[in-house]
Design an enzyme around this catalytic site. Structure first.
Site, PDB file in Angstrom:
ATOM      1  N   ASP A   1      64.686  -3.123  63.734  1.00  0.00           N
ATOM      2  CA  ASP A   1      64.618  -2.513  65.060  1.00  0.00           C
ATOM      3  C   ASP A   1      65.868  -2.960  65.814  1.00  0.00           C
ATOM      4  O   ASP A   1      66.524  -3.945  65.448  1.00  0.00           O
ATOM      5  CB  ASP A   1      63.328  -2.895  65.789  1.00  0.00           C
ATOM      6  CG  ASP A   1      63.006  -1.894  66.911  1.00  0.00           C
ATOM      7  OD1 ASP A   1      63.916  -1.142  67.323  1.00  0.00           O
ATOM      8  OD2 ASP A   1      61.857  -1.867  67.381  1.00  0.00           O
TER       9      ASP A   1
HETATM   10  C1  BGC Z   1      62.419   0.748  69.618  1.00  0.00           C
HETATM   11  C2  BGC Z   1      62.522   1.629  68.394  1.00  0.00           C
HETATM   12  C3  BGC Z   1      63.659   2.599  68.552  1.00  0.00           C
HETATM   13  C4  BGC Z   1      64.939   1.808  68.785  1.00  0.00           C
HETATM   14  C5  BGC Z   1      66.151   2.680  68.959  1.00  0.00           C
HETATM   15  C6  BGC Z   1      63.737   0.114  69.969  1.00  0.00           C
HETATM   16  O1  BGC Z   1      63.695  -0.502  71.227  1.00  0.00           O
HETATM   17  O2  BGC Z   1      61.447  -0.249  69.421  1.00  0.00           O
HETATM   18  O3  BGC Z   1      61.321   2.325  68.208  1.00  0.00           O
HETATM   19  O4  BGC Z   1      63.770   3.418  67.418  1.00  0.00           O
HETATM   20  O5  BGC Z   1      64.787   1.045  69.974  1.00  0.00           O
HETATM   21  O6  BGC Z   1      66.092   3.349  70.167  1.00  0.00           O
END
Ligand code: BGC
Length: 815
Positions: free
Chosen positions: A221
């Site tokens: 993530d």
């Molecule tokens: C989220 C993800 C997301 C990523 C990119 C993170 O803060 O938890 O689900 O894909 O950001 O935006």
């Protein structure tokens, strides 16, 4: 998948470079490999693309809890295909979706973004989403692996969860989707599980890759990994975003020092190349981009999104059969509530996209009812408490030559580097400013506009974001403003719940005032260049008391009162959990007073997750409509007026109060899943408050009789159910099979979902349907042997309309 020969040709530095994102939304290209850049994008309510603002619109599909409420994998597969077309239109290789964490508790901020409390329903619907995407040649990223079921302290929390709950519930949707759909990617979560941060967890290598045979790529993530060695040696392949982060030169050094084996790096690079091969990004393959793909407001997209939203609406209560409304009998309709004129079609956070248009309930009903019916509206109460972003219709260009705001990018000396015209007040530049501007060279971003008042009265004009601003309103002197996050806050709050400042300005109706807002770019809160902030304009509004009285007066005169209540982005969003399940503001009071004024009151609930409904027994009808995507209001009109049946069944238990729910609050950095297997419908019979509406519940516009039920001959085979449409119109029933195991030697829920199937029938028609009951639903994880086990003995299978409306039972013997 392995392309060892290619990997061997690269230097260590070149290999390591491939293991961190090139920027916010892409993986590095490599000339020697003939590898082009691979683009990723959020997800899941649409395909955002590389730009996050109103200039790049995206088809907005219903949020995950809505998709799961359809219990219709074939329909969700079509949504996946639509998203694949969106990916092609925007040059996106891999979508960062679906989210298959569970509805452990409705307090979770991202509940709307997850499908269900149940692993089987999550796996079926999430699997269909993946299938739809991937069969059209676009990759899915199943996220967030694993136990990222709430937001509080998400970057650091260690989730302590027993092995049975982990295997039977939280890992189960990932396992099913990995085994059945072969997703191109999995995203590891921010949190830790049982002592290991997920970007270095043994679950990645031992379970996901070895045991389940996952052959795709594991990415972190965003900013989840903070160290070099442990993720370096673990089975995570790529850290996102880039180009900075804890790998790069530090990982090269770790390999040279023998702290991370080079074989681990090679294995990761092979996975990157495997993804590239799937995406057609090797051998100078063309970008995925297909400018000829249909627009996000093309007729096919509109029709599918309208169908899907209606199929997700759950008719929770239909007292006296008020719904469907007979349009021909209506003369005057009151459409009330804070979400009536501006609906929420999606939840907050990274799932947010900018739809090309949205249809609010008021729009949908007005266009369906036509000119012969008087449709009146009053919001009634204010549901939000923070100031809101400037709506496009309030902004006029500084030169008075059109709508919007003028943005200028300035260097340290104040010289203009570039400019752009924008139509709203939400600004986010990740890496790229206006075309051709080097991100690192921007020192200040200046916004100039004229705010034009709609109604007269006191407006709040201000900003949301982090860092130093100057704000000048009208002839007033520029005011210096500094906005900071509280210590320890989730950095994503810079996007999702930024600190705010505003000044009150009294404007007459139609009056304009010049506004200049400048933000000093002092390093994006993350290590990626860019900037994020908002210009806010909170328009004047009459006090709630006055508006409530107006709403009641409209309800009194109307043939029917439709009250659209719901949550706001302050309540349901990524990066924080909910503190209450109550409807924000005085919405409960609005519902009660409207229902007292008009017995023909329909409450439409516009939220992604359960909210409390202390008035549920006092209103004629309750329709749960989730975050329904861009066609929300049209679908609502279809359902209210009976063009279409409300097809949904609750994918999650709708609680009656806040008691006895699993906690989202870590203690000393640890969140223990004390409830084990027992949440949602699996907690029935354990002394917790009865739900308001049970898991699986949903009326329709016809009635169903359960005629017969034959258990499978052997475990793993389908059960046969015969149902009869006993009503007066065609409909679809979701036949649900639950298991209970009264004499089990191990602890089990009272009963739990083991299979379901949708069936359609004409009035009076009797239909037989085979419901698959996979073996896995009856097995349990045996921590002692470290494997799945099937207990012998007698299982009772029940079939019915919900987890609390079981009609027939049958015995299944397991030897
Ligand atoms: C989220 C993800 C997301 C990523 C990119 C993170 O803060 O938890 O689900 O894909 O950001 O935006």
């Amino acid at each position: 998948m392995a392309d060892v020969a290619r990997v061997l040709t690269l230097s260590l530095e070149a290999k390591v470079r491939l293991l961190t994102g090139a920027d916010m939304w892409s993986l590095h290209a490599s000339e020697p490999l003939g590898l082009r850049r691979i683009v990723v994008s959020d997800g899941p309510a649409g395909v955002r693309g590389e730009r996050w603002d109103e200039r790049d619109t995206s088809a907005n599909v219903p949020s995950a809890s809505a998709l799961a409420a359809t219990w219709d994998a074939a329909l969700v597969e079509r949504i996946g295909a639509l998203l694949a077309a969106e990916c092609r239109r925007k040059g996106v290789d891999v979508l960062l979706a679906p989210t298959v964490n569970l509805h452990r508790t409705p307090f979770a901020g991202r509940h709307f973004e997850c499908f269900s409390e149940d692993p089987l329903l999550t796996a079926r619907i999430g699997g269909a989403y993946v299938r739809g995407l991937q069969s059209a040649g676009v990759g899915a990223t199943v996220k967030h692996f694993v136990a990222n079921d709430s937001e509080t302290e998400r970057h650091t929390v260690d989730v302590v969860v027993g092995e049975r709950a982990l295997r039977e519930l939280y890992l189960a949707p990932f396992e099913a989707i990995v085994r059945e759909e072969r997703p191109w990617a999995v995203m590891s979560s921010y949190n830790g599980v049982n002592g290991f941060t997920m970007s270095a967890s043994p679950l990645l290598g031992e379970v996901l890759k070895s045991e389940w045979g996952f052959d795709g790529l594991v990415m972190s993530d965003w900013w989840a990994a903070h160290e070099t060695d442990r993720p370096g040696a673990a089975a995570i392949d790529v850290l996102m975003p880039g180009p900075g982060g804890p790998w790069g030169a530090a990982l090269v050094a770790a390999v040279r020092d023998g702290r991370v084996p080079e074989a681990a790096v090679d294995a990761k690079v092979e996975r990157v190349l495997g993804l590239a091969a799937r995406a057609g990004a090797l051998d100078d393959g063309p970008a995925v981009e297909d400018p000829a793909a249909p627009a996000p407001d093309a007729p096919e997209a509109r029709a599918l999104l309208r169908e899907a939203a209606a199929a997700s609406f759950v008719l929770a209560r239909n007292g006296g059969g008020l719904l469907p409304l007979a349009a021909a009998s209506l003369r005057r309709v009151a459409v009330l509530g804070p979400n009536a004129a501006v609906a929420r079609t999606l939840g907050g956070g990274s799932a947010t996209v900018f739809p090309p248009y949205t249809v609010a309930p008021l729009d949908g009903l007005r266009s369906a009812l036509g000119d012969d019916v008087v449709v009146e509206h009053e919001g009634g109460v204010r549901a939000h408490s923070r100031q809101t972003v400037a709506a496009p219709d309030l902004l006029r260009s500084p030169g008075g030559d059109g709508p919007g705001a003028e943005i200028r990018f300035l260097d340290t000396g104040g010289a203009e580097l570039g400019r752009e015209r924008r139509l709203g007040g939400a600004f986010a530049w990740h890496v790229h400013y206006a075309d051709g501007i080097d991100a690192g060279s921007v020192a200040k971003v200046e916004v100039r506009t004229r705010v034009r008042a709609g109604g007269g009265g006191e407006h709040l004009i201000g900003c949301s974001g982090l860092g130093r601003f100057t704000l000048a309103v009208g002839d007033g002197a520029p005011e210096a403003v500094e906005l900071t996050l509280p210590p320890g806050a989730d950095l994503a709050a810079a996007h999702m719940r930024p600190p705010q400042h505003a000044v009150p300005v009294t404007l007459a109706s139609g009056e304009e005032v010049a506004v200049a807002l400048t933000h000093t770019v002092e390093g994006f809160p993350f290590d990626t260049p860019g900037d994020v902030f908002r210009l806010d304009v909170e328009p004047s509004a009459a006090p709630d008391d006055e508006r409530l009285a107006r709403a009641v007066a409209l309800a009194e005169q109307a043939d029917v009162a439709i009250v659209v209540v719901g949550t706001t982005e302050e309540v349901e969003s990524e990066s924080f959990d909910r503190v209450s399940l109550g409807l924000p503001g005085r919405q409960d009071e609005l519902v009660r007073r409207v229902a007292a004024a008009n017995p023909r009151t329909v409450v439409v609930v516009n939220s992604g997750a359960p909210v409390l409904m202390p008035w549920a027994e006092d209103v004629a009808a309750v329709l749960v409509t989730w975050f329904g995507g861009q066609e929300y209001g049209n679908a609502l009109a279809d359902v209210l007026l009976g063009q279409v049946e409300p097809g949904g069944r609750l994918p999650t238990t709708w609680v009656a109060d806040e008691q006895g729910l699993p906690s989202v609050t870590p203690v000393d950095g640890t969140l223990t899943y004390d409830e084990g297997l027992f949440f949602g419908h699996r907690a029935l019979g354990r002394g917790l408050p009865e739900p308001l509406f049970p898991f699986g519940h949903g009326e329709g516009y016809t009635r169903w009789e359960y005629v017969s039920f034959a258990a499978p001959a052997r475990a793993g085979e389908p059960a046969r159910v015969v149902v009869r449409n006993a009503g007066a119109r065609r409909g679809r029933e979701v036949v649900q099979v639950y298991a209970s195991w009264p004499d089990s030697a191990i602890e089990r829920p009272l009963h739990w979902l083991v299979g379901f199937a949708g069936v359609e029938a004409e009035p009076g028609e009797e239909v037989a349907v085979d419901v698959e009951v996979p073996l896995r639903g009856l097995e349990h994880w045996d921590a002692e042997t470290g494997g799945w086990a099937l207990e012998g003995g007698g299982v009772t299978l029940s079939v019915g309309r919900s987890s609390m409306d079981l009609r027939l039972t049958a015995a299944l013997r397991i030897d």
